[in-house]
Design an enzyme around this catalytic site. Structure first.
Site, PDB file in Angstrom:
ATOM      1  N   HIS A  19      39.903  46.654  39.794  1.00 29.45           N
ATOM      2  CA  HIS A  19      40.560  45.801  38.795  1.00 29.45           C
ATOM      3  C   HIS A  19      39.512  45.423  37.746  1.00 29.45           C
ATOM      4  CE1 HIS A  19      44.146  45.060  41.353  1.00 29.45           C
ATOM      5  NE2 HIS A  19      43.290  45.119  42.356  1.00 29.45           N
ATOM      6  N   SER A  78      44.146  47.437  34.982  1.00 27.26           N
ATOM      7  CA  SER A  78      44.091  46.091  34.399  1.00 27.26           C
ATOM      8  C   SER A  78      45.478  45.625  33.967  1.00 27.26           C
ATOM      9  CB  SER A  78      43.136  46.060  33.212  1.00 27.26           C
ATOM     10  OG  SER A  78      42.846  44.725  32.894  1.00 27.26           O
ATOM     11  N   GLY A 109      48.487  41.418  42.179  1.00 33.26           N
ATOM     12  CA  GLY A 109      48.733  39.984  42.005  1.00 33.26           C
ATOM     13  C   GLY A 109      48.865  39.279  43.344  1.00 33.26           C
ATOM     14  N   GLU A 141      49.119  43.032  52.279  1.00 31.79           N
ATOM     15  CA  GLU A 141      47.815  42.361  52.253  1.00 31.79           C
ATOM     16  C   GLU A 141      47.863  41.132  53.154  1.00 31.79           C
ATOM     17  OE1 GLU A 141      47.016  42.047  47.885  1.00 31.79           O
ATOM     18  OE2 GLU A 141      44.961  41.772  48.590  1.00 31.79           O
ATOM     19  N   ASP A 167      37.653  47.332  44.824  1.00 33.76           N
ATOM     20  CA  ASP A 167      38.628  46.285  44.499  1.00 33.76           C
ATOM     21  C   ASP A 167      38.137  45.444  43.305  1.00 33.76           C
ATOM     22  OD1 ASP A 167      41.024  45.022  44.757  1.00 33.76           O
ATOM     23  OD2 ASP A 167      40.506  43.807  46.500  1.00 33.76           O
ATOM     24  N   ASP A 168      37.187  44.549  43.558  1.00 33.15           N
ATOM     25  CA  ASP A 168      36.674  43.640  42.517  1.00 33.15           C
ATOM     26  C   ASP A 168      35.170  43.522  42.711  1.00 33.15           C
ATOM     27  OD1 ASP A 168      39.341  42.489  41.457  1.00 33.15           O
ATOM     28  OD2 ASP A 168      39.532  42.208  43.617  1.00 33.15           O
TER      29      ASP A 168
HETATM   30  C1  6MZ Z   1      46.024  41.553  44.716  1.00 36.34           C
HETATM   31  C2  6MZ Z   1      44.466  41.625  43.025  1.00 36.34           C
HETATM   32  C3  6MZ Z   1      43.412  41.637  43.968  1.00 36.34           C
HETATM   33  O1  6MZ Z   1      44.188  42.968  36.003  1.00 36.34           O
HETATM   34  O2  6MZ Z   1      42.990  41.048  35.013  1.00 36.34           O
HETATM   35  N1  6MZ Z   1      43.902  41.652  41.804  1.00 36.34           N
HETATM   36  N2  6MZ Z   1      45.758  41.598  43.398  1.00 36.34           N
HETATM   37  N3  6MZ Z   1      45.071  41.552  45.661  1.00 36.34           N
HETATM   38  C4  6MZ Z   1      43.753  41.572  45.344  1.00 36.34           C
HETATM   39  N4  6MZ Z   1      42.829  41.518  46.357  1.00 36.34           N
HETATM   40  C5  6MZ Z   1      41.717  40.657  46.359  1.00 36.34           C
HETATM   41  N5  6MZ Z   1      42.254  41.698  43.301  1.00 36.34           N
HETATM   42  C6  6MZ Z   1      42.578  41.716  41.978  1.00 36.34           C
HETATM   43  O3  6MZ Z   1      42.132  42.104  37.105  1.00 36.34           O
HETATM   44  C7  6MZ Z   1      42.341  40.949  37.895  1.00 36.34           C
HETATM   45  C8  6MZ Z   1      43.741  40.965  38.484  1.00 36.34           C
HETATM   46  O4  6MZ Z   1      43.836  42.013  39.468  1.00 36.34           O
HETATM   47  C9  6MZ Z   1      44.684  41.629  40.543  1.00 36.34           C
HETATM   48  C10 6MZ Z   1      45.160  40.208  40.230  1.00 36.34           C
HETATM   49  O5  6MZ Z   1      46.412  40.271  39.579  1.00 36.34           O
HETATM   50  C11 6MZ Z   1      44.082  39.704  39.261  1.00 36.34           C
HETATM   51  O6  6MZ Z   1      44.538  38.670  38.411  1.00 36.34           O
HETATM   52  P1  6MZ Z   1      42.865  42.373  35.707  1.00 36.34           P
HETATM   53  O7  6MZ Z   1      41.940  43.310  34.983  1.00 36.34           O
END
Ligand code: 6MZ
Length: 372
Positions: free
Chosen positions: A15, A99, A196, A226, A312-313
């Site tokens: 993301h 995104s 989300g 999840e 993921d992040d």
């Molecule tokens: C669900 C997730 C996530 O889209 O603003 N996001 N959704 N589960 C997860 N696991 C931890 N991690 C991230 O990136 C951030 C967005 O990605 C999704 C959420 O909607 C978050 O606001 P973008 O680039």
């Protein structure tokens, strides 16, 4: 396991906002943007300090805070550029970046947001194209060579955030449809991600949206299970029964029992070989998985099921794809061959065209033959 540093990887589940690094956050805070209040700056700095465990709910608060950073087109471009560059430095040759398009009143629309991301990907290609322009070849060839010379191929998934409601999702799809009239944008936008906060809104509300994605011939990756809640099992059952999903994000509780009963969903996923995007650090830090030893990756690996190891992040969870691959090896007690197999199945699971997949496979395995 030091050999991991000579590998080239694919990242299929990243993301954009969650991937922004501390360096980029500090850089953007340092620009003294007038629209960022002192409170937000302080909150942001405290995020940088606490990188340990946090609940899934707390993560969603952090995402909202990170969204305040991408409050201008120029900041969206900076974040996109930095994230791609950092993945490239971590030996990622193929990146599917996702995104959620947002709008900021008085600053940009959702369409501007997507274009800013796409234009940044295009800019990276243009930088590379200069390196191959001297060759007298057709433009598609030049594009392909350029991606090779920059070292990273990037494709975009547009995210639908389930907490924003169905109307917002329809609006996003309409914009995506229009943007795909542009041949370059069409090449970059490969699919839709549904993500989300899983405790908000049922995905059952989104079924018409998912059917429309299919009609548009876009690929679809959906965050499923999840959380271990009956509604999560119901959502997944509906989505599988219509064959809507190409890849599953997390699927953390897919192989688990709900109130003592084993769900038969797992058999559907196994039979259809629907690939899973697995994000080990994210699951452990959010507390949806207790520890590495009990991570579901081992269960799926033992079933010989297609999986892709992902970050993921990477910013929020302070990780890299190389770190995740090392964790994978630890979790499954794997060796180099297991990593090669995982790389191969995750190329298959990517949203590239068939010939692009073959190109990428050949490129990676030719390289590795000389190293391993
Ligand atoms: C669900 C997730 C996530 O889209 O603003 N996001 N959704 N589960 C997860 N696991 C931890 N991690 C991230 O990136 C951030 C967005 O990605 C999704 C959420 O909607 C978050 O606001 P973008 O680039």
């Amino acid at each position: 396991m030091y050999l991991i540093f000579f590998f080239f990887f694919q990242e299929l589940h990243a993301h954009l906002s969650g991937s922004i690094s501390d360096e980029t956050i500090l850089k953007l805070l340092g620009t003294k943007d007038a629209s960022l209040s002192e409170d937000i700056i302080e909150e942001m700095k405290s995020i940088l300090k606490m990188k340990d465990k946090r609940s899934l709910e707390e993560c969603f608060k952090i995402f909202s805070l990170l969204h305040t950073l991408t409050n201008s087109i120029s900041n969206i471009k900076t974040c996109t550029y930095d994230v791609i560059k950092e993945f490239s430095e971590d030996n990622v040759w193929y990146l599917e970046l996702r995104s959620t398009p947002k709008n900021v009143i008085g600053s940009y629309t959702k369409e501007d947001y997507i274009k800013a991301v796409l234009e940044t990907v295009k800019l990276l290609m243009i930088i590379s194209i200069k390196a191959v322009l001297k060759t007298k070849c057709n433009s598609l060839y030049i594009h392909r060579e350029a991606e090779k010379s920059f070292g990273i191929i990037v494709r975009i998934l547009i995210s639908i955030d389930r907490s924003r409601g169905v109307e917002d999702a329809w609006d996003t799809l309409k914009i995506v449809k229009e943007l795909r009239n542009n041949v370059v944008y069409k090449k970059y936008i490969r699919g839709i991600d549904v993500s989300g906060n899983p405790s908000k809104e049922s995905l059952l509300e989104y079924l018409p949206i998912l059917r429309e994605v299919r009609e548009m011939e876009l690929k679809l990756a959906v965050h499923l299970l999840e959380l271990c809640e009956s509604v999560a099992f119901e959502e997944a059952a509906e989505i599988f029964s219509e064959g809507l999903v190409d890849r599953i994000g997390h699927g953390t509780f897919l192989n688990q029992k709900l109130s003592g009963e084993t769900s038969n969903l797992v058999n559907v996923v196994l039979e259809r070989k629907i690939p899973l995007e697995i994000c080990i650090t994210s699951n452990i830090k959010c507390g949806t998985v207790k520890d590495l030893a009990s991570h579901h990756v081992n269960w799926w690996k033992n079933k010989d099921h297609p999986i892709a190891i992902c970050t993921d992040d990477k910013g929020v969870f302070s990780t890299t794809l190389s770190d995740e691959i090392c964790l994978y090896c630890k979790a499954v007690d794997g060796d180099i061959q297991d990593v090669m197999d995982m790389i191969s199945t995750s190329i298959e699971a990517s949203f590239l065209d068939e010939n692009e997949k073959q190109d990428l496979k050949q490129r990676i395995f030719n390289y590795m033959k000389n190293v391993v």
